[in-house]
Design a protein around this motif. Structure first.
Motif, mmCIF file in Angstrom:
data_model
loop_
_atom_site.group_PDB
_atom_site.id
_atom_site.type_symbol
_atom_site.label_atom_id
_atom_site.label_comp_id
_atom_site.label_asym_id
_atom_site.label_seq_id
_atom_site.Cartn_x
_atom_site.Cartn_y
_atom_site.Cartn_z
ATOM 1 N N UNK A 171 -20.952 7.266 44.651
ATOM 2 C CA UNK A 171 -19.921 6.171 44.343
ATOM 3 C C UNK A 171 -19.309 5.499 45.753
ATOM 4 N N UNK A 172 -19.421 4.221 45.321
ATOM 5 C CA UNK A 172 -18.745 3.348 46.436
ATOM 6 C C UNK A 172 -17.581 2.714 45.968
ATOM 7 N N UNK A 173 -16.312 3.159 46.739
ATOM 8 C CA UNK A 173 -14.992 2.824 46.440
ATOM 9 C C UNK A 173 -14.636 1.254 46.975
ATOM 10 N N UNK A 174 -14.684 0.559 46.460
ATOM 11 C CA UNK A 174 -14.649 -0.978 46.753
ATOM 12 C C UNK A 174 -13.060 -1.621 46.674
ATOM 13 N N UNK A 175 -12.262 -0.703 46.447
ATOM 14 C CA UNK A 175 -10.848 -1.147 46.479
ATOM 15 C C UNK A 175 -10.052 -0.230 46.949
ATOM 16 N N UNK A 225 -27.217 -4.891 47.706
ATOM 17 C CA UNK A 225 -28.052 -3.731 47.787
ATOM 18 C C UNK A 225 -28.569 -3.041 46.463
ATOM 19 N N UNK A 226 -27.634 -2.976 45.450
ATOM 20 C CA UNK A 226 -28.330 -2.637 44.212
ATOM 21 C C UNK A 226 -29.417 -3.359 43.617
ATOM 22 N N UNK A 227 -29.482 -4.464 43.902
ATOM 23 C CA UNK A 227 -30.565 -5.547 43.307
ATOM 24 C C UNK A 227 -31.960 -5.298 44.107
ATOM 25 N N UNK A 282 -32.232 0.003 41.053
ATOM 26 C CA UNK A 282 -31.974 1.097 40.197
ATOM 27 C C UNK A 282 -30.555 0.591 39.677
ATOM 28 N N UNK A 283 -30.502 0.860 38.411
ATOM 29 C CA UNK A 283 -29.110 0.347 37.725
ATOM 30 C C UNK A 283 -28.026 1.064 38.307
ATOM 31 N N UNK A 327 -27.673 -7.599 38.578
ATOM 32 C CA UNK A 327 -27.747 -6.255 38.717
ATOM 33 C C UNK A 327 -29.025 -5.809 38.126
ATOM 34 N N UNK A 328 -29.680 -4.641 38.527
ATOM 35 C CA UNK A 328 -30.950 -4.134 37.776
ATOM 36 C C UNK A 328 -30.717 -3.899 36.481
#
Length: 317
Positions: free
Chosen positions: A113-117, A134-136, A140-141, A166-167
């Motif tokens: 998990x990436x905590x973005x806030x 990075x996801x694109x 990977x979804x 996004x994927x």
């Protein structure tokens, strides 16, 4: 409060007979059968931090056990482990947030998990853009999690950046949350903008309905039943929903709009029967949200609150 209603363990024969406590009561009295393991606070956006509701949780493991299966069934819906991109601060940042706790507890179902806030600075927009890129690149979804307001804030930045989509099979969990905000957008508009910017179609955006006063959540079953299910929320078996007449608090027939009232066994140790000021219908156990009660506090809620506060005053004396 229960004694005044003549509803005690010797007289109650069904969960429907247990007196419902208005959600506003959590702002005024602490209700718990034992020393709480955790205290979750409401946002306090309408009355200020001094009047924030307090849900005293007697057994935090019960909350953890109750939140994971519905999340897995309706948000992941059989997908392989995927990375989570959270626009909700981590439970270390907001230890008194039941929503942050929920996302942290669901982390074990993820591929990371990436905590973005964070609690002070809000959304790290640059980190959101980097995470999308990075996801694109990986292909990977991913699962994006956020309140409606957090998603709107991220959108306003991303729309100027034109990130790659996004994927395929990515999805978004949106938790509502415009209460007290200076601006709002309709859900259809929000989902359409999310689809344009992220590439995630509205049929892969799951709405979660929950509140600090309830430890169970309801979800729109769009990933398992298709986009036509976007207007209803389904509950786990241990959460029962009813629509009540706003004056008499009598149970209404299926499909008739009234105040939503929930009996949540995950609340064992605090208050299982919670009366909200949300308006909706219940049909075959499924909830259709129609909004908040407008104007003055519904008479049924007001009367129940008066009775509860009178009982609390007698206990304090």
């Amino acid at each position: 409060f229960c004694d005044a209603r003549e509803r005690t363990p010797t007289t109650v024969s069904t969960w429907r007979d247990v007196p419902a406590v208005p959600a506003t009561a959590f702002k005024h009295v602490d209700l718990c059968v034992a020393e709480p393991e955790r205290i979750f606070l409401t946002s306090g956006t309408t009355r200020g931090s001094e009047r924030r509701g307090r849900h005293l949780v007697a057994n935090i493991d019960l909350y953890r056990a109750s939140l994971v299966p519905p999340f897995e069934a309706h948000v992941l819906a059989g997908a392989n482990r995927m990375a989570f991109l959270s626009l909700i601060p981590s439970p270390r940042e907001l230890p008194d947030s039941s929503l942050s706790f929920m996302v942290g507890a669901a982390e074990r179902l993820s591929a990371g998990i990436a905590w973005l806030a964070d609690a002070e600075r809000g959304i790290d927009t640059a980190a959101v853009g980097s995470a999308f890129e990075a996801a694109a690149a990986r292909g990977d979804p991913v699962l994006v999690l956020g309140t409606a307001l957090a998603l709107l804030h991220a959108l306003e930045w991303l729309e100027g950046e034109s990130p790659p989509p996004l994927p395929e099979d990515s999805r978004i969990m949106e938790t509502g949350g415009f209460k007290g905000a200076e601006r709002t957008v309709g859900r259809d508009e929000l989902y359409a903008r999310l689809a344009r910017v992220t590439g995630v179609p509205p049929g892969r955006i799951v709405n979660e309905y929950g509140m600090t006063e309830l430890l169970s959540q309801l979800y729109t079953p769009v990933l398992t039943e298709g986009p036509d299910a976007a207007e209803v929320h389904v509950a786990p078996p241990w959460l029962k929903a009813r629509a009540l007449d706003p004056v008499s608090l009598a149970e209404l027939p299926d499909g008739e709009a009234g105040l939503l009232c929930f009996f949540d066994l995950a609340n064992a140790g605090s208050v299982c029967h919670v009366l909200t000021e949300d308006v909706g219908t219940v049909e075959a156990g499924r909830v259709r949200l129609l909004g908040r009660a407008e104007g003055a506090e519904p008479r049924g809620c007001s009367r129940a609150m008066d009775e509860l506060m009178a009982a609390a005053g007698r206990v304090e004396r």
